[in-house]
Scaffold this motif. Structure first.
Motif, PDB file in Angstrom:
ATOM      1  N   PHE A 343       0.833  -1.203   0.000  1.00  0.00           N
ATOM      2  CA  PHE A 343       0.000   0.000   0.000  1.00  0.00           C
ATOM      3  C   PHE A 343       0.867   1.252   0.000  1.00  0.00           C
ATOM      4  O   PHE A 343       0.653   2.181  -0.792  1.00  0.00           O
ATOM      5  CB  PHE A 343      -0.906  -0.035   1.229  1.00  0.00           C
ATOM      6  CG  PHE A 343      -1.832   1.145   1.357  1.00  0.00           C
ATOM      7  CD1 PHE A 343      -3.044   1.166   0.686  1.00  0.00           C
ATOM      8  CD2 PHE A 343      -1.494   2.227   2.147  1.00  0.00           C
ATOM      9  CE1 PHE A 343      -3.906   2.256   0.803  1.00  0.00           C
ATOM     10  CE2 PHE A 343      -2.340   3.310   2.270  1.00  0.00           C
ATOM     11  CZ  PHE A 343      -3.548   3.324   1.591  1.00  0.00           C
ATOM     12  N   LEU A 344       1.878   1.289   0.863  1.00  0.00           N
ATOM     13  CA  LEU A 344       2.766   2.448   0.939  1.00  0.00           C
ATOM     14  C   LEU A 344       3.599   2.596  -0.332  1.00  0.00           C
ATOM     15  O   LEU A 344       3.889   3.724  -0.766  1.00  0.00           O
ATOM     16  CB  LEU A 344       3.684   2.319   2.149  1.00  0.00           C
ATOM     17  CG  LEU A 344       3.017   2.437   3.521  1.00  0.00           C
ATOM     18  CD1 LEU A 344       4.006   2.098   4.630  1.00  0.00           C
ATOM     19  CD2 LEU A 344       2.431   3.828   3.733  1.00  0.00           C
ATOM     20  N   PHE A 345       3.982   1.479  -0.922  1.00  0.00           N
ATOM     21  CA  PHE A 345       4.772   1.520  -2.148  1.00  0.00           C
ATOM     22  C   PHE A 345       4.011   2.237  -3.262  1.00  0.00           C
ATOM     23  O   PHE A 345       4.607   2.965  -4.068  1.00  0.00           O
ATOM     24  CB  PHE A 345       5.132   0.097  -2.573  1.00  0.00           C
ATOM     25  CG  PHE A 345       6.024   0.021  -3.787  1.00  0.00           C
ATOM     26  CD1 PHE A 345       7.272   0.618  -3.779  1.00  0.00           C
ATOM     27  CD2 PHE A 345       5.616  -0.652  -4.924  1.00  0.00           C
ATOM     28  CE1 PHE A 345       8.108   0.546  -4.895  1.00  0.00           C
ATOM     29  CE2 PHE A 345       6.432  -0.730  -6.039  1.00  0.00           C
ATOM     30  CZ  PHE A 345       7.686  -0.133  -6.025  1.00  0.00           C
ATOM     31  N   SER A 346       2.696   2.068  -3.311  1.00  0.00           N
ATOM     32  CA  SER A 346       1.906   2.754  -4.345  1.00  0.00           C
ATOM     33  C   SER A 346       1.955   4.263  -4.152  1.00  0.00           C
ATOM     34  O   SER A 346       2.037   5.021  -5.124  1.00  0.00           O
ATOM     35  CB  SER A 346       0.449   2.267  -4.318  1.00  0.00           C
ATOM     36  OG  SER A 346      -0.239   2.751  -3.182  1.00  0.00           O
ATOM     37  N   PHE A 347       1.932   4.734  -2.903  1.00  0.00           N
ATOM     38  CA  PHE A 347       1.975   6.176  -2.646  1.00  0.00           C
ATOM     39  C   PHE A 347       3.359   6.753  -2.947  1.00  0.00           C
ATOM     40  O   PHE A 347       3.472   7.901  -3.380  1.00  0.00           O
ATOM     41  CB  PHE A 347       1.592   6.460  -1.189  1.00  0.00           C
ATOM     42  CG  PHE A 347       0.110   6.532  -0.966  1.00  0.00           C
ATOM     43  CD1 PHE A 347      -0.550   7.744  -0.948  1.00  0.00           C
ATOM     44  CD2 PHE A 347      -0.633   5.376  -0.818  1.00  0.00           C
ATOM     45  CE1 PHE A 347      -1.924   7.814  -0.764  1.00  0.00           C
ATOM     46  CE2 PHE A 347      -2.005   5.420  -0.628  1.00  0.00           C
ATOM     47  CZ  PHE A 347      -2.661   6.642  -0.607  1.00  0.00           C
TER      48      PHE A 347
END
Length: 425
Positions: A343-347
């Motif tokens: 999830f954080l990687f997408s941001f």
């Protein structure tokens, strides 16, 4: 260059003031054709990669020959990314995209014929694979630089997020379908199907119609030489603080993220002794988290404030999560942590790609994305080689902990030093 820098500042200011568009991206005819074409082209890339590698392994039993194919793709991407971006900026990008798809259709079909015929020297397949890779390198910056001109600033976040979601789904399904096709029907059939995807992609681009970029070119200005355009691209990245920071940060994020996730897979097998079902869930967590993050970015679009802090903040938070995963005693307990990392990687990636498309002058986007593509394609394989070697020596948990610490420090340094990203709204 001064004029281009001013245009960049104007675009940066405009994105802060953008308002939601009245038309959905799914009603944009050109975008839908280009989006569908991109999906098929990407499916062809992933399908071709796994199908050819599996065929080499099945028919020769040689991991060394399989690595030759992988290294060929890597070297082509590394050497020609910046040249490809310059070509994209000097050409009609739509024409370049469908032309490279047609070239790949012909070449991949030729590879299918060659592997069907007995006794064909392997070097011929490697040469054709290299040309296919070069055509793909040409297509990538042309596509990346065209998105702004297809949907405009107001729909850019939605379009880029939709592409991020599709990108993950297609990559996962492409590898799976390629493996299934080779196992069920053989390498010839699988690679022939791959060729068809490139043909269909080219046809969809022809139906898309002309991009606004082609109509907006200033034909009154004398055309610079290829060398001058290439050097202008490097100068722009060096002089523009946001572009320079992005070209440094994104490859580093790719380096640590993908290498560390590979070690988590190693840890699942060697340390956690994960059951196949749990291992499969773990493999799905990263893309699921990434897709969830991209959907949220697309959903909230203009309500997402302080985008620069989201980029760097998500990079910082991935570090402690990796450290925590290294201390967890079982794969099942690690699943929510791995999902959150995805999830954080997408941001940390999707938002920065969106911002780059807005703040960079459209006439230079091919060169910037070409250089960025070259660096991001080289960083993960280097990281995989380094991290796998260290893991064999010291164990995956220790190297994951060190990587998480390095990623945390990298994020803190980025927050401190990369003011252009941190302050972007």
């Amino acid at each position: 260059m001064l004029e281009l820098a001013k245009n960049s500042e104007t675009n940066a200011s405009a994105v802060r003031q953008q308002r939601p568009g009245t038309m959905s991206i799914w009603r944009n005819r050109t975008f839908m054709f280009v989006f569908s074409s991109y999906g098929l082209s990407l499916l062809g890339n992933t399908f071709h990669s796994i199908a050819l590698n599996l065929w080499v392994l099945q028919t020769t039993g040689s991991a060394k020959l399989m690595s030759v194919v992988l290294i060929t793709h890597l070297v082509i991407s590394m050497l020609f990314g910046s040249f490809a971006g310059t070509i994209a900026d000097r050409s009609d990008r739509r024409t370049l995209m469908w032309a490279t798809d047609l070239v790949r259709f012909v070449l991949v079909a030729a590879i299918a014929v060659l592997i069907y015929l007995p006794g064909i020297p392997f070097i011929f397949i490697v040469i054709l694979t290299g040309i296919v890779a070069f055509a793909g390198v040409l297509r990538t910056p042309a596509f990346q630089a065209s998105l702004f001109d297809i949907v405009g600033k107001e729909q850019l976040t939605q379009a880029a997020s939709a592409i991020s979601v599709a990108d993950n789904i297609i990559r996962i399904s492409g590898f799976a379908l390629g493996g299934i096709a080779v196992a069920a029907f053989g390498g010839v059939f699988a690679i022939a199907i791959d060729a068809v995807t490139f043909l269909l992609s080219a046809i969809l681009l022809l139906f898309a119609g002309k991009f606004r970029y082609a109509a907006a070119k200033d034909i009154t200005k004398p055309k610079a030489s290829f060398k001058q355009d290439l050097l202008d691209g490097f100068r722009y990245v060096w002089n523009d603080s946001f572009a320079r920071a992005a070209v440094i940060l994104l490859p580093l994020v790719m380096f640590f993220f993908l290498s560390t996730f590979m070690l988590i897979q190693v840890m699942a097998v060697q340390v956690w002794k994960a059951e196949p079902f749990v291992f499969g869930l773990m493999e799905a967590c990263i893309p699921l988290g990434y897709v969830a993050g991209s959907i949220l970015i697309m959903r909230f679009d203009h309500r997402l404030k302080n985008r620069g802090k989201w980029i760097i903040g998500s990079t910082i938070l991935m570090g402690p999560l990796f450290i925590a995963i290294a201390q967890i005693p079982s794969a099942a307990i690690a699943l929510p942590f791995i999902l959150l990392v995805g999830f954080l990687f997408s941001f940390s990636t999707t938002i920065i790609y969106i911002v780059l498309r807005v703040v960079i002058d459209p006439a230079l986007q091919g060169r910037v994305f070409g250089l960025l593509g070259a660096l991001t394609s080289v960083a993960p394989p280097i990281g995989l080689a380094v991290f796998s070697t260290l893991s064999d020596l010291y164990g995956p948990a220790i190297i994951i902990t060190i990587s998480g610490t390095a990623m945390l420090l990298m994020g803190i340094i980025a927050y401190s030093r990369m003011k252009s990203i941190r302050q972007f709204k």
